[in-house]
Design an enzyme around this catalytic site. Structure first.
Site: not given
Length: 354
Positions: A136, A248, A254, A270
């Site tokens: 990161r 989800c 889904c 997403d």
């Protein structure tokens, strides 16, 4: 009462970092148009207006801001968004706001705004400084400074951690407890869409081993009556006790999301913001049109193969085969499923949690 959620990318895939494992950069980079502009307020207004028109009075709208890095859109964008939502809301309706950030751009002004408008903030911290900084972009200190500003202003926040092959479950759990982080969401690292492996990629055995070890420590805490929210485990608990989960894909079924890019282009999930599943543009279509478009139909028709063990799995009624984006990982080893391995380890203990 009608409820609806929009997952909004106000700065598209733009980010001030360039994290090695970012799945959204991979998705956006594979599209013909890789949106890196900032959403203008007219697009935001169209989204808000059409959601309220669809839901009517006494509705609850959830606006979830993600990226990329959503704070790149700037404080004035978020102020205008909230003001517009207040202006357009229907009778008896209310709004919930959340935002996911790498934490490095949080300022006193942002934190004051979040507190005033009851934002829930998710901050991405992968663990201690050496682990976090490895993938990161040396952002640990700045992210932790952002968290201190959230604490200073009394903002509700939780922690999101990408779990990779480098993550040690015991060290991560200690990092959480040492810092008082007791609302967390592990996010299991995905391979790129081209399937290429990286040195940080999780394999099936690593996934199961991490989940079982982390579960054991979580279970020890909650068995003592201590608060410790882990999204995965609490969703499993909800499936066992209520038959539903807010996450989800937790049950392998889904649900359509309304993912809205900075230019107003919509997608169903997403994990699948790809050209083949594009779902019209909020500036040109209403919600009904988007929910009935070809892109959404293609998304529901598209599937990834379930693990062959699903047919005889004793926990298939809870798992349902899992999120289809993760099935390549679940199918990695013949005759083995990491999700089954974990579920069989955890399910009887979960049934004792109150």
């Amino acid at each position: 009462m009608r409820q609806m959620t929009a997952l909004i990318k106000p700065a598209g895939a733009s980010c001030n970092l360039n994290c090695s494992y970012c799945f959204y950069c991979d998705e956006a980079g594979s599209r013909e148009k890789n949106t890196k502009s900032v959403m203008d307020i007219s697009t935001a207004e169209n989204l808000i207006k059409k959601m309220f028109e669809f839901c009517g009075d006494n509705s609850v709208l959830a606006f979830m801001f993600q990226g990329g890095e959503p704070l790149i859109a700037g404080l004035n964008f978020f102020k205008s968004f909230v003001e517009t939502a207040e202006k357009l809301k229907t009778n008896g309706s209310r709004m919930n706001y959340s935002l996911q950030t790498n934490g490095t751009l949080i300022t006193d002004e942002f934190a004051e705004f979040f507190k005033e408008n009851n934002f829930l903030i998710g901050v991405s911290i992968d663990g201690d400084k050496p682990l976090h900084d490895k993938l990161r972009c040396d952002s640990f200190d700045r992210a932790m400074q952002g968290i201190e500003l959230l604490k200073k202003h009394g903002v509700d926040f939780n922690i999101l951690s990408v779990i990779t092959a480098k993550t040690d479950a015991e060290k991560l759990f200690k990092f959480y407890t040492d810092n008082g982080f007791r609302d967390v969401q592990p996010i299991y690292c995905l391979d790129n869409l081209d399937g290429k492996k990286a040195d940080y990629s999780l394999d099936a055995k690593q996934l199961a081993r991490f989940k079982k070890r982390f579960f054991n420590m979580w279970f020890s805490e909650v068995s003592k009556g201590n608060h410790f929210y882990v999204r995965d485990f609490d969703n499993l608990l909800s499936l066992l006790t209520k038959g539903v989960a807010e996450q989800c894909g937790a049950s392998g079924r889904c649900n359509a999301q309304l993912v809205v890019e900075a230019d107003g282009t919509c997608y169903p999930c997403d994990f699948y913001c790809l050209d083949e599943f594009e779902c019209l543009n909020i500036n040109d279509a209403d919600i009904n049109g988007i929910l009935n478009c070809d892109g959404l139909k293609k998304f529901f028709e598209y599937d990834e193969p379930k693990n062959p063990l699903c047919s005889s799995c004793p926990v298939k009624n809870v798992c349902g085969g899992g999120c289809k984006r993760y099935r390549a990982l679940y199918n990695q080893l013949s005759g083995y499923c990491p999700q089954m391995d974990f579920m069989l380890h955890a399910i009887n203990k979960l049934r004792t949690v109150r």
